[in-house]
Design an enzyme around this catalytic site. Sequence first.
Site, short mmCIF file in Angstrom:
data_model
loop_
_atom_site.label_atom_id
_atom_site.label_comp_id
_atom_site.label_asym_id
_atom_site.label_seq_id
_atom_site.Cartn_x
_atom_site.Cartn_y
_atom_site.Cartn_z
N ASN A 183 41.94 21.44 56.42
CA ASN A 183 42.88 22.84 56.51
C ASN A 183 44.30 21.73 56.04
OD1 ASN A 183 44.45 24.62 57.66
ND2 ASN A 183 44.73 23.34 59.73
N ASP A 235 36.87 21.42 61.22
CA ASP A 235 37.91 22.05 62.72
C ASP A 235 39.00 23.03 61.54
OD1 ASP A 235 39.13 19.70 64.39
OD2 ASP A 235 40.80 19.67 62.69
N ARG A 244 25.68 21.36 72.48
CA ARG A 244 26.41 20.56 71.88
C ARG A 244 26.25 19.74 72.79
NH1 ARG A 244 31.44 20.89 68.76
NH2 ARG A 244 32.62 21.33 70.64
N ARG A 275 47.07 31.00 59.53
CA ARG A 275 46.84 30.25 57.78
C ARG A 275 47.40 29.38 57.48
NH1 ARG A 275 43.53 35.21 59.16
NH2 ARG A 275 41.38 34.39 59.63
N HIS A 280 42.09 28.60 60.74
CA HIS A 280 43.53 28.35 60.41
C HIS A 280 43.18 28.44 59.00
CE1 HIS A 280 45.47 27.77 63.60
NE2 HIS A 280 44.53 26.75 64.41
N ARG A 340 30.89 20.37 61.47
CA ARG A 340 31.68 20.93 61.74
C ARG A 340 33.27 21.21 61.15
NH1 ARG A 340 36.52 20.08 64.75
NH2 ARG A 340 37.26 20.76 66.18
N ASP A 359 49.70 21.76 55.54
CA ASP A 359 48.55 22.56 55.25
C ASP A 359 48.00 23.23 53.67
OD1 ASP A 359 47.58 24.85 57.62
OD2 ASP A 359 48.38 26.18 55.32
N GLU A 400 35.49 25.68 64.06
CA GLU A 400 36.40 25.48 65.87
C GLU A 400 36.95 26.99 65.16
OE1 GLU A 400 39.35 23.50 67.52
OE2 GLU A 400 39.71 23.74 65.32
C1 QV4 Z 1 54.24 16.53 67.00
C2 QV4 Z 1 54.65 17.87 67.28
C3 QV4 Z 1 54.68 19.58 66.58
C4 QV4 Z 1 55.58 18.88 65.71
C5 QV4 Z 1 54.49 17.41 64.60
C6 QV4 Z 1 55.79 17.19 63.18
O1 QV4 Z 1 53.89 18.23 68.61
O2 QV4 Z 1 55.70 19.69 67.07
O3 QV4 Z 1 55.71 20.15 64.25
O4 QV4 Z 1 55.20 16.21 65.29
O5 QV4 Z 1 57.57 17.13 63.28
C7 QV4 Z 1 48.79 14.94 66.09
C8 QV4 Z 1 50.02 14.58 67.49
C9 QV4 Z 1 50.92 16.02 67.70
C10 QV4 Z 1 51.89 16.07 66.57
C11 QV4 Z 1 51.08 16.46 65.22
C12 QV4 Z 1 51.81 15.71 63.45
O6 QV4 Z 1 49.73 15.19 68.70
O7 QV4 Z 1 52.01 16.23 68.39
O8 QV4 Z 1 52.52 16.87 66.19
O9 QV4 Z 1 49.77 14.91 65.08
O10 QV4 Z 1 52.18 14.64 63.56
C13 QV4 Z 1 43.81 16.96 67.34
C14 QV4 Z 1 45.38 16.94 68.09
C15 QV4 Z 1 46.12 16.79 67.87
C16 QV4 Z 1 46.95 15.61 66.53
C17 QV4 Z 1 46.49 16.09 65.71
C18 QV4 Z 1 46.60 15.58 64.52
O11 QV4 Z 1 44.56 17.22 69.12
O12 QV4 Z 1 47.34 16.70 68.67
O13 QV4 Z 1 48.42 16.18 66.80
O14 QV4 Z 1 44.61 16.07 65.64
O15 QV4 Z 1 46.44 13.74 64.24
C19 QV4 Z 1 44.62 24.97 67.64
C20 QV4 Z 1 43.93 24.81 66.92
C21 QV4 Z 1 42.75 24.19 66.70
C22 QV4 Z 1 42.35 22.67 67.06
C23 QV4 Z 1 43.54 22.46 68.27
C24 QV4 Z 1 44.10 21.46 68.99
O16 QV4 Z 1 43.90 26.17 66.69
O17 QV4 Z 1 42.39 23.91 65.81
O18 QV4 Z 1 44.95 23.67 68.75
N1 QV4 Z 1 41.82 22.05 67.16
C25 QV4 Z 1 41.35 21.05 66.12
C26 QV4 Z 1 40.43 20.19 66.71
C27 QV4 Z 1 41.24 18.82 66.96
C28 QV4 Z 1 42.89 18.67 66.09
C29 QV4 Z 1 42.73 19.48 64.96
C30 QV4 Z 1 42.29 20.99 65.23
C31 QV4 Z 1 43.68 19.40 64.33
O19 QV4 Z 1 39.15 19.85 67.54
O20 QV4 Z 1 41.50 18.00 68.31
O21 QV4 Z 1 44.51 17.94 66.37
O22 QV4 Z 1 43.01 18.47 62.88
O23 QV4 Z 1 43.67 25.39 69.58
CA CA Z 2 45.63 26.79 57.18
#
Ligand code: QV4
Ligand code: CA
Length: 515
Positions: A121, A216, A354, A177, A220, A214, A186, A252
């Site tokens: 994504n 991710d 899983r 999306r 989106h 999987r 994105d 996911e």
């Molecule tokens: C921060 C702020 C944002 C701001 C951004 C930019 O919080 O508000 O816009 O800075 O200034 C990390 C940090 C997060 C940071 C982001 C970008 O934790 O604070 O934003 O990076 O720098 C994992 C973690 C996230 C992490 C991300 C990338 O959970 O915390 O973000 O990896 O490192 C929804 C979705 C679902 C998602 C779920 C968590 O629908 O798809 O939220 N789940 C999957 C994965 C998950 C992963 C991601 C998606 C992203 O299972 O592990 O997020 O790939 O429900």
């Molecule tokens: Ca997207």
Amino acid sequence: MIVELIVFSLALTIPYQTLASSPYSDPHFQHNRKVITHLMQWKFVDIADECERFLGPYGYGGVQVSPVNEHASLDRHPWYELYQPVSYRIVSRSGTESQFRDMVHRCNKAGVRIYVDVVLNHMTGPQSGVGIDGTHYDGNSMQYPGIPFGPNDFHGHESCPTSNLDIQNYDDPTQARNCRLSGLRDLKQSADYVRTKQADFLNHLIDIGVAGFRFDASKHMWPGDLQAIYSKLHHLNEKYFPSNSNPFIYHEVIYSNNNAISISDYTKLGRSIEFHYYHELCNVIRGNNKLKWLHNFGQPWGMVPNDDALIMVDSHDLQRGHTGQLGLNINYFESRLLKVATAFMLAWPYGIPRVMSSYRWNQKIVNGKDENDWIGPPTDGSGSILSVKPNSDLTCNQEWICEHRWRQIYSMVQFRNTAGDEPVKNWWDNGDYQIAFSRGAKTFIAINLQNGQHLKQNLHTGLPSGNYCDLVTGNVNNGKCSGQMVHVDGSGHAMISIGANADDPFIALSVDARV
Ligand code: QV4
Ligand code: CA
């Protein structure tokens, strides 16, 4: 003769094809296997060893590995740096491409499939720096020379309606999306160039011999864009799979509250990780809903059809509160609940299960949030990921929880393999928090979550008569049961006894564990 053969092969193929909604929902398990485990951030060399020494011999069907491509290298190496891709080269703290190849080969040989968590994504957050293999990137100007992707390959104001380009309403399909998930850059998967680079990456993994992925953050990505990427995919490697096999793909896709994002759009593209499943099951196991209601658990509860689901009790996100609220999800911090929830999941015929396998960290809950939720995997003195070193009692060195090696869990994996496709029979409940059922005449389970009340009942197990070794309290070794024995009489009845507040409040019998 020829006519008969054709009729025979039709009879075999038609019912199979009507089961699942998609040609990407078969996990390609070997033998009679049924269960995947996610070995979060294990090193590839350790996974290869684990396939040979444990997963194969104990009946696991596959491993989900954490993202394997080059990702951002962030301060203190939080686990979530893996979800910020920098290039599609296979290299991470888990190992090199050649170690990855060796692992895939050895696991396939041991009867265990490999599924890779792929992040398509987005790329990184707004920062700039180097990836884990030294490749430079600049998230602010959206430059990723390692692929290469540049600003035109990403969604901007022309397609995302929010002012700061972040998703503000996750249930609005266009925002979800075309805008950024937590600021993550994105990708514009409507562009053929982006699709081609992503298909090349997936094909690289397929050609090495993985069985699937999987996906991710599928919620989106537009289903049509995913379909276009699929159309560029190779069949699985014929060294390990029958010709013309499609990869197994599970998405996911967390359900949206207004149903504006339809999960059935994704079940055409593979299985969907069914988030209602963990949510409803954890509610029941925590006593917020009666165990007896589980008698029709699955689609009647608003979930996707059986053959479209991938299910879990716990995940890398759930255990840290990165999806859903901490305190509902059940994980290794509440081992008694985790064992009984997992036992139900593995006994009940719905979806592909899983099992989460975690590393240890110390939770620090402040106002309902874990302030230590960022902590990455355990490391040795030099900062490398620590090796997993199993003990003779099957547990692991203490930094690794190895839930998949807990006897109550791996025994239930074998229970599910033995139960095969047998239907639920002999359902019994006490109208409240005690239940029992069999899977045909192969396996039987009883669960007692009635607070302070002993379960003592003469129940119809549906099993052939004999002396069974309860899988929960012991194993059969050299014809001897190390745990509780249960006698099933000639009519299939057995006296089932589970103490009030027992350590493990369930009993599980299998025709493959008789004395
Ligand atoms: C921060 C702020 C944002 C701001 C951004 C930019 O919080 O508000 O816009 O800075 O200034 C990390 C940090 C997060 C940071 C982001 C970008 O934790 O604070 O934003 O990076 O720098 C994992 C973690 C996230 C992490 C991300 C990338 O959970 O915390 O973000 O990896 O490192 C929804 C979705 C679902 C998602 C779920 C968590 O629908 O798809 O939220 N789940 C999957 C994965 C998950 C992963 C991601 C998606 C992203 O299972 O592990 O997020 O790939 O429900
Ligand atoms: Ca997207």
